[in-house]
Design a protein around this motif. Sequence first.
Motif, PDB file in Angstrom:
ATOM      1  N   LEU A 248       0.847  -1.189   0.000  1.00 57.31           N
ATOM      2  CA  LEU A 248       0.000   0.000   0.000  1.00 57.31           C
ATOM      3  C   LEU A 248       0.889   1.248   0.000  1.00 57.31           C
ATOM      4  CD1 LEU A 248      -3.017   0.904   0.182  1.00 57.31           C
ATOM      5  CD2 LEU A 248      -2.616   1.232   2.635  1.00 57.31           C
ATOM      6  N   THR A 249       0.698   2.120  -0.953  1.00 59.02           N
ATOM      7  CA  THR A 249       1.535   3.325  -1.036  1.00 59.02           C
ATOM      8  C   THR A 249       1.185   4.317   0.076  1.00 59.02           C
ATOM      9  OG1 THR A 249      -0.027   4.332  -2.592  1.00 59.02           O
ATOM     10  CG2 THR A 249       1.817   3.102  -3.523  1.00 59.02           C
ATOM     11  N   ASN A 250       2.205   5.058   0.523  1.00 57.75           N
ATOM     12  CA  ASN A 250       2.018   6.062   1.579  1.00 57.75           C
ATOM     13  C   ASN A 250       1.266   5.494   2.784  1.00 57.75           C
ATOM     14  OD1 ASN A 250       3.256   8.097   0.003  1.00 57.75           O
ATOM     15  ND2 ASN A 250       1.308   8.499  -1.030  1.00 57.75           N
ATOM     16  N   ALA A 251       1.695   4.313   3.213  1.00 55.12           N
ATOM     17  CA  ALA A 251       0.978   3.580   4.261  1.00 55.12           C
ATOM     18  C   ALA A 251       0.836   4.389   5.546  1.00 55.12           C
ATOM     19  CB  ALA A 251       1.687   2.261   4.546  1.00 55.12           C
ATOM     20  N   THR A 252       1.920   5.004   6.009  1.00 53.20           N
ATOM     21  CA  THR A 252       1.885   5.728   7.280  1.00 53.20           C
ATOM     22  C   THR A 252       0.989   6.956   7.184  1.00 53.20           C
ATOM     23  OG1 THR A 252       4.163   4.985   7.671  1.00 53.20           O
ATOM     24  CG2 THR A 252       3.297   6.698   9.126  1.00 53.20           C
ATOM     25  N   LEU A 294     -11.342  -8.203   9.778  1.00 54.73           N
ATOM     26  CA  LEU A 294     -11.769  -8.986   8.626  1.00 54.73           C
ATOM     27  C   LEU A 294     -11.492  -8.231   7.329  1.00 54.73           C
ATOM     28  CD1 LEU A 294     -15.134 -10.517   9.893  1.00 54.73           C
ATOM     29  CD2 LEU A 294     -12.933 -11.668   9.605  1.00 54.73           C
ATOM     30  N   LEU A 295     -11.667  -6.915   7.350  1.00 52.11           N
ATOM     31  CA  LEU A 295     -11.320  -6.099   6.183  1.00 52.11           C
ATOM     32  C   LEU A 295      -9.828  -6.184   5.887  1.00 52.11           C
ATOM     33  CD1 LEU A 295     -13.519  -2.934   6.910  1.00 52.11           C
ATOM     34  CD2 LEU A 295     -13.799  -4.516   4.983  1.00 52.11           C
ATOM     35  N   PHE A 296      -9.005  -6.167   6.944  1.00 57.48           N
ATOM     36  CA  PHE A 296      -7.561  -6.314   6.766  1.00 57.48           C
ATOM     37  C   PHE A 296      -7.218  -7.712   6.226  1.00 57.48           C
ATOM     38  CE2 PHE A 296      -5.934  -2.956  10.050  1.00 57.48           C
ATOM     39  CZ  PHE A 296      -6.392  -1.957   9.216  1.00 57.48           C
ATOM     40  N   ALA A 297      -7.919  -8.728   6.721  1.00 49.80           N
ATOM     41  CA  ALA A 297      -7.623 -10.105   6.331  1.00 49.80           C
ATOM     42  C   ALA A 297      -7.910 -10.364   4.858  1.00 49.80           C
ATOM     43  CB  ALA A 297      -8.422 -11.083   7.204  1.00 49.80           C
ATOM     44  N   TYR A 298      -8.986  -9.747   4.327  1.00 47.53           N
ATOM     45  CA  TYR A 298      -9.408 -10.071   2.965  1.00 47.53           C
ATOM     46  C   TYR A 298      -9.228  -8.925   1.974  1.00 47.53           C
ATOM     47  CZ  TYR A 298     -11.271 -14.224   5.177  1.00 47.53           C
ATOM     48  OH  TYR A 298     -11.383 -15.405   5.873  1.00 47.53           O
ATOM     49  N   GLY A 299      -8.723  -7.784   2.417  1.00 46.73           N
ATOM     50  CA  GLY A 299      -8.428  -6.688   1.502  1.00 46.73           C
ATOM     51  C   GLY A 299      -7.048  -6.849   0.887  1.00 46.73           C
ATOM     52  N   ASN A 300      -6.717  -5.989  -0.066  1.00 40.74           N
ATOM     53  CA  ASN A 300      -5.376  -5.989  -0.654  1.00 40.74           C
ATOM     54  C   ASN A 300      -5.033  -4.582  -1.116  1.00 40.74           C
ATOM     55  OD1 ASN A 300      -6.364  -5.572  -3.424  1.00 40.74           O
ATOM     56  ND2 ASN A 300      -6.980  -7.735  -3.392  1.00 40.74           N
ATOM     57  N   ALA A 301      -3.809  -4.407  -1.601  1.00 40.00           N
ATOM     58  CA  ALA A 301      -3.337  -3.078  -2.003  1.00 40.00           C
ATOM     59  C   ALA A 301      -3.759  -2.718  -3.422  1.00 40.00           C
ATOM     60  CB  ALA A 301      -1.820  -3.005  -1.882  1.00 40.00           C
ATOM     61  N   GLY A 302      -4.495  -3.635  -4.084  1.00 38.28           N
ATOM     62  CA  GLY A 302      -4.931  -3.381  -5.451  1.00 38.28           C
ATOM     63  C   GLY A 302      -6.388  -2.976  -5.521  1.00 38.28           C
ATOM     64  N   ASP A 303      -7.198  -3.828  -6.155  1.00 32.38           N
ATOM     65  CA  ASP A 303      -8.601  -3.486  -6.374  1.00 32.38           C
ATOM     66  C   ASP A 303      -9.422  -3.490  -5.083  1.00 32.38           C
ATOM     67  OD1 ASP A 303      -8.191  -6.242  -6.220  1.00 32.38           O
ATOM     68  OD2 ASP A 303     -10.019  -6.685  -7.333  1.00 32.38           O
ATOM     69  N   LEU A 304      -8.922  -4.106  -4.042  1.00 34.99           N
ATOM     70  CA  LEU A 304      -9.638  -4.137  -2.767  1.00 34.99           C
ATOM     71  C   LEU A 304      -8.983  -3.229  -1.717  1.00 34.99           C
ATOM     72  CD1 LEU A 304     -10.436  -7.972  -2.461  1.00 34.99           C
ATOM     73  CD2 LEU A 304     -11.897  -6.137  -3.338  1.00 34.99           C
ATOM     74  N   SER A 305      -8.224  -2.248  -2.181  1.00 34.87           N
ATOM     75  CA  SER A 305      -7.547  -1.343  -1.241  1.00 34.87           C
ATOM     76  C   SER A 305      -8.546  -0.517  -0.428  1.00 34.87           C
ATOM     77  CB  SER A 305      -6.587  -0.410  -1.984  1.00 34.87           C
ATOM     78  OG  SER A 305      -7.287   0.397  -2.921  1.00 34.87           O
ATOM     79  N   PHE A 306      -9.770  -0.330  -0.991  1.00 37.30           N
ATOM     80  CA  PHE A 306     -10.792   0.419  -0.259  1.00 37.30           C
ATOM     81  C   PHE A 306     -11.142  -0.269   1.061  1.00 37.30           C
ATOM     82  CE2 PHE A 306     -13.266  -2.674  -2.614  1.00 37.30           C
ATOM     83  CZ  PHE A 306     -14.288  -3.016  -1.758  1.00 37.30           C
ATOM     84  N   MET A 307     -10.998  -1.602   1.104  1.00 35.46           N
ATOM     85  CA  MET A 307     -11.275  -2.338   2.342  1.00 35.46           C
ATOM     86  C   MET A 307     -10.260  -1.969   3.423  1.00 35.46           C
ATOM     87  SD  MET A 307     -12.220  -6.072   0.677  1.00 35.46           S
ATOM     88  CE  MET A 307     -12.472  -6.884   2.254  1.00 35.46           C
ATOM     89  N   LEU A 308      -9.019  -1.767   3.014  1.00 36.34           N
ATOM     90  CA  LEU A 308      -7.971  -1.378   3.968  1.00 36.34           C
ATOM     91  C   LEU A 308      -8.235   0.030   4.497  1.00 36.34           C
ATOM     92  CD1 LEU A 308      -4.825  -2.650   2.013  1.00 36.34           C
ATOM     93  CD2 LEU A 308      -6.246  -3.903   3.640  1.00 36.34           C
ATOM     94  N   ILE A 309      -8.638   0.936   3.610  1.00 38.51           N
ATOM     95  CA  ILE A 309      -8.921   2.322   4.012  1.00 38.51           C
ATOM     96  C   ILE A 309     -10.096   2.366   4.978  1.00 38.51           C
ATOM     97  CG2 ILE A 309      -9.541   4.623   3.212  1.00 38.51           C
ATOM     98  CD1 ILE A 309      -6.706   3.697   2.441  1.00 38.51           C
ATOM     99  N   ILE A 310     -11.144   1.590   4.686  1.00 38.49           N
ATOM    100  CA  ILE A 310     -12.293   1.537   5.598  1.00 38.49           C
ATOM    101  C   ILE A 310     -11.862   0.984   6.956  1.00 38.49           C
ATOM    102  CG2 ILE A 310     -14.541   0.452   6.033  1.00 38.49           C
ATOM    103  CD1 ILE A 310     -14.999   0.486   3.002  1.00 38.49           C
ATOM    104  N   GLY A 311     -11.014  -0.048   6.921  1.00 37.68           N
ATOM    105  CA  GLY A 311     -10.508  -0.631   8.164  1.00 37.68           C
ATOM    106  C   GLY A 311      -9.750   0.381   8.997  1.00 37.68           C
TER     107      GLY A 311
END
Length: 413
Positions: A248-252, A294-311
Motif C-alpha cells: 500500500l503506497t504512503n501507508a503511514t 476482517l477487512l484487513f484479512a481479505y483486503g489488498n493493495a490493489g482493487d480491494l484497497s478500499f477495504m484497507l482504508i475503511i478498516g
Amino acid sequence: MSTSIRFKLSFMMFLEFFIWGAWFVTLGTFLIQNLKASQFEIANVFSTQSLGAIIAPFIIGMIADRYFNAERILGILHLIGAFLMFQMYNSSDVAVFYPYVLTYMILYMPTLSLVNSVSFRQLTNPEKQFSSIRVFGTIGWIVAGLTISTLGWDSAEGAAEGALRNTFLMASIASLVLGLFSFVLPKTPPVKVTSDEKPSFASVIGLDAITLLKDRNYLVFFISSILICIPLAFYYQNANPFLVEIGLTNATGKMAIGQVSEAVFLLLLPVLFVRFGFKKTIIIGMLAWVVRYLLFAYGNAGDLSFMLIIGIALHGICYDFFFVSGQIYTDSKAGVKYKSAAQGLITLATYGVGQLIGFWVAGFIGEKYQGLKATDVSAFWQQTWIVPAGIALVVMIIFMILFKNEKVENKTI
C-alpha cells in the motif's frame, strides 16, 4: 485564558503526540526491515509501552505530584528522551535497541499525564476548553505520519534502505524542542495537601477503586476491557508492517486517517451515546474491531484497497466507542472519593495488563505463521488478522450475554 497560554498549551500537545507518532507507528516495520527482529523480539519491544503504562503511576503519583512542578519534570523527561531516541537512532540490533526503548517508554508514558496536568491547571472551564487544546495532539500525530510518507521513509524502497531509522532522529529533535519549551510553560506546582490528605500508595495506582469490582456489571466491563486490548495490540504491532509489506503506497500517511476518524467520532460521541445507550455503544465499538480485522484479512493493495482504508477509518469507532465510553461509565460508577483512582485502575488494566498480554499473543501468532511469509505474504497476514477478529468477536458475545443493560448518566462529555 490568554492567547499566549493557549498557544503554549496547544504547541505542547502538538509536540507531545508528534513525538509518539513520529516513531511508534512505523516501529514494527523498522524492527523487521532494519533490525531483522523475530516476532517474539518485536512483541518484547512493543511490550515496553505496557510496562511504561504500569510504572507511570508510580512516577506521577509518588514523585511528580508531590515534589516537583509538572512542567519542569515534563521538560527533564523529554530532554532525557531526546538522548534515548538518538541512541535508538544509532542502534544496529535489537539487543542494543531494547534497553533504550524500555527506558524511553518508562519515562515517556508519565508525560501523557503531565501534559494533561499542565493544561487542566490553566483552564477555567476544562469541559469546554480542553478538547480545543487536546485536538492539537491529534494534529501532531497526523503531521508525523504524513511527514514520514511524504519523505518516503515508509515505502518498500525506503524501508529496505534503512530510511525508517530517521524517524527516531526526527523524534529526538522534537523531544529536545519540547524538553526546552517545557521550561517556559505556565508554572504548575504540586498541589499542597495536609498530611491527612496525602494519597496512599494504593490510591496512587488506582487500587482504592478495586471495590468497584463488587458490582457485577462493572466486573464484566472490567474483564472485557482487558480482553479487548488483546486485539488492540495486534493493530499497534502489525498494522504498519502489514500495509507496507502488501504494497500500500504512503501507508503511514494513510494510517493518519484513523486519527482524523478518532477526532470526528469524539465530537459525535455525546449524541450517539445518548441515542444508543452505554451497552449498545460498547457493542458497536467491539463489532468495529471484528469488522476492521476482517477487512484487513481479505483486503489488498490493489482493487480491494478500499477495504484497507475503511478498516483504518474504523479506528474512531473502535477507540472512541469503547475506551471513551468506558471512561464515562467508570466515572458514573465511581463515587467522588474514587473518581481519579477508578480512571487509574482502568488505564492500568487496559494499557498495562491488557495490551501487555496482547503484544505477546500477537508475537506468538506471528511466529506461528512465520513460515507462510516466505511463500505467501498475503496468506501470512490473512491468518494473522483472523485471530484478533475472532478474539474480538468472542469478547463481544461474552459482554452481550453477561452485561445487563443499565442507564449511564453522561457526565464526562
